[in-house]
Enzyme design. Structure first.
Site, PDB file in Angstrom:
ATOM      1  N   ARG A 120     -14.072 -11.128   0.871  1.00 56.43           N
ATOM      2  CA  ARG A 120     -14.925 -11.078   2.057  1.00 56.43           C
ATOM      3  C   ARG A 120     -14.339 -10.253   3.213  1.00 56.43           C
ATOM      4  NH1 ARG A 120     -16.116 -14.966  -0.915  1.00 56.43           N
ATOM      5  NH2 ARG A 120     -13.896 -15.354  -0.912  1.00 56.43           N
ATOM      6  N   THR A 121     -13.057 -10.479   3.507  1.00 58.67           N
ATOM      7  CA  THR A 121     -12.505  -9.824   4.690  1.00 58.67           C
ATOM      8  C   THR A 121     -12.470  -8.309   4.507  1.00 58.67           C
ATOM      9  OG1 THR A 121     -11.161 -11.781   5.116  1.00 58.67           O
ATOM     10  CG2 THR A 121     -10.573  -9.806   6.312  1.00 58.67           C
ATOM     11  N   LYS A 158       6.892   1.206  -3.598  1.00 57.52           N
ATOM     12  CA  LYS A 158       8.102   2.037  -3.661  1.00 57.52           C
ATOM     13  C   LYS A 158       9.093   1.665  -2.565  1.00 57.52           C
ATOM     14  CE  LYS A 158       5.168   5.933  -5.057  1.00 57.52           C
ATOM     15  NZ  LYS A 158       4.676   7.260  -4.634  1.00 57.52           N
ATOM     16  N   ARG A 212      -4.214  -6.597   6.205  1.00 57.52           N
ATOM     17  CA  ARG A 212      -3.873  -7.948   5.756  1.00 57.52           C
ATOM     18  C   ARG A 212      -2.511  -7.883   5.071  1.00 57.52           C
ATOM     19  NH1 ARG A 212      -7.527 -12.269   2.624  1.00 57.52           N
ATOM     20  NH2 ARG A 212      -8.126 -12.552   4.791  1.00 57.52           N
ATOM     21  N   HIS A 226      -5.787 -15.383  11.682  1.00 56.03           N
ATOM     22  CA  HIS A 226      -6.865 -14.661  11.009  1.00 56.03           C
ATOM     23  C   HIS A 226      -7.974 -14.461  12.045  1.00 56.03           C
ATOM     24  CE1 HIS A 226      -9.344 -13.000   8.050  1.00 56.03           C
ATOM     25  NE2 HIS A 226      -9.317 -13.927   7.116  1.00 56.03           N
TER      26      HIS A 226
END
Length: 306
Positions: free
Chosen positions: A51-52, A80, A101, A129
């Site tokens: 969703r986000t 890396k 995120r 959030h």
């Protein structure tokens, strides 16, 4: 240039303005279809999301912009060993705004300190959030018609639930807010939020274990899942995961105008039989998430649509 790291980055007046803009976008979508023509959003998702990530991308596409990015750390140079600060410096050369995120608390804050474009914190570990909080506030405003004088029940994983922590921070700034904290002992709200946010602001709250005891008193019930990814061992997760299951029987205990929210994804904590209840607002919440992120992108890019 502004970033969004926490719901507290906006004053109550700025939040109200943002939510009003989101409501106007919902009412007049055609007005905003070219607002971000030529603009690019980078989605830097070091942690899985449905969703986000997709709602940020849908928001930018709805505004006429374009999107780029990665959906896991494995598909970026983080695999890396590239640092967050180097990644954001690079992405700043490609995009106009970024949503990040990250599983580590504070990573988006590091990014915004090295970025030349606005950074949106799309979730950092168990910390914050804020765009989910904006979604939650818009949902509450739309289903209840107000942001004050309410009893909010927060149920489930209150210890690790970043959506819960962000929502508490945002709601304590409105008048007449009371909380019922519904959780097993092991997943209680952390002391620092209880003391530094609730007690410090003289916010009335009650802690209960049984969901049934809370239902008759609520204006909003905010359900959360027990998050497997935040547990250190499988045994604790298995023991806690089905501690709360909201079903039709429990919904009978609730007022007729109490609404159920959930940041999703759900696992077992809301029975699918509740989906048809008119008080189930969690899929509306998903749609509101697109409108509020459209409003946020316009606000951070300082784009005004007449």
């Amino acid at each position: 240039m502004r970033h969004l790291m926490s719901p507290l980055d906006f004053s109550v007046e700025e939040l109200d303005k943002l939510l009003n803009l989101a409501q106007d976008i919902e009412a007049n979508p055609a007005k905003y279809t070219h607002a971000c023509d030529g603009k690019k959003l980078a989605t830097l998702f070091y942690e899985p999301s449905t969703r986000t990530r997709l709602s940020h991308e849908a928001a930018m596409l709805n505004l006429g912009g374009s999107v780029m990015g990665f959906s896991s750390a494995d598909s970026s140079s983080a695999a890396k060993g590239e640092s967050v600060s180097d990644t954001i410096r690079t992405v700043s050369c490609y995009a106009d705004i970024c949503a990040m995120r990250h599983p580590k608390e504070g990573a988006p804050m590091v990014a915004c300190q090295h970025s030349s474009i606005p950074v949106i914190n799309a979730g950092d570990g168990g910390h914050q959030h804020p765009t989910q909080t904006l979604t939650d506030l818009l949902t509450i405003l739309n289903v209840k018609g107000r942001m004050n004088n309410m009893t909010i029940g927060l149920c489930g994983d209150l210890k690790f639930g970043r959506t819960v922590h962000s929502l508490i921070h945002a709601l304590v700034r409105y008048e007449g807010i009371r909380f019922l904290l519904i959780s097993p002992e092991e997943l209680r709200l952390p002391d620092y939020i209880r003391n530094d946010v609730l007690k410090k602001n003289n916010i009335p709250y009650e802690e209960v274990v049984r969901l049934e005891d809370a239902m008759p008193k609520l204006d909003i019930l905010y359900m959360t899942r027990v998050q497997k990814e935040r547990f250190f061992n499988e045994e604790d997760y298995v023991r806690m995961k089905d501690f709360y299951i909201l079903d039709k029987q429990k919904m009978k205990l609730a007022p007729k105008d109490m609404y159920v929210l959930h940041p999703l994804p759900r696992v077992n904590e809301i029975s699918v039989e509740v989906d048809d209840d008119p008080r189930a607002a969690y899929f509306k919440q998903v749609q509101y998430g697109v409108y509020v992120r459209m409003a946020l992108i316009l606000t951070l890019l300082d784009i005004h649509v007449d």
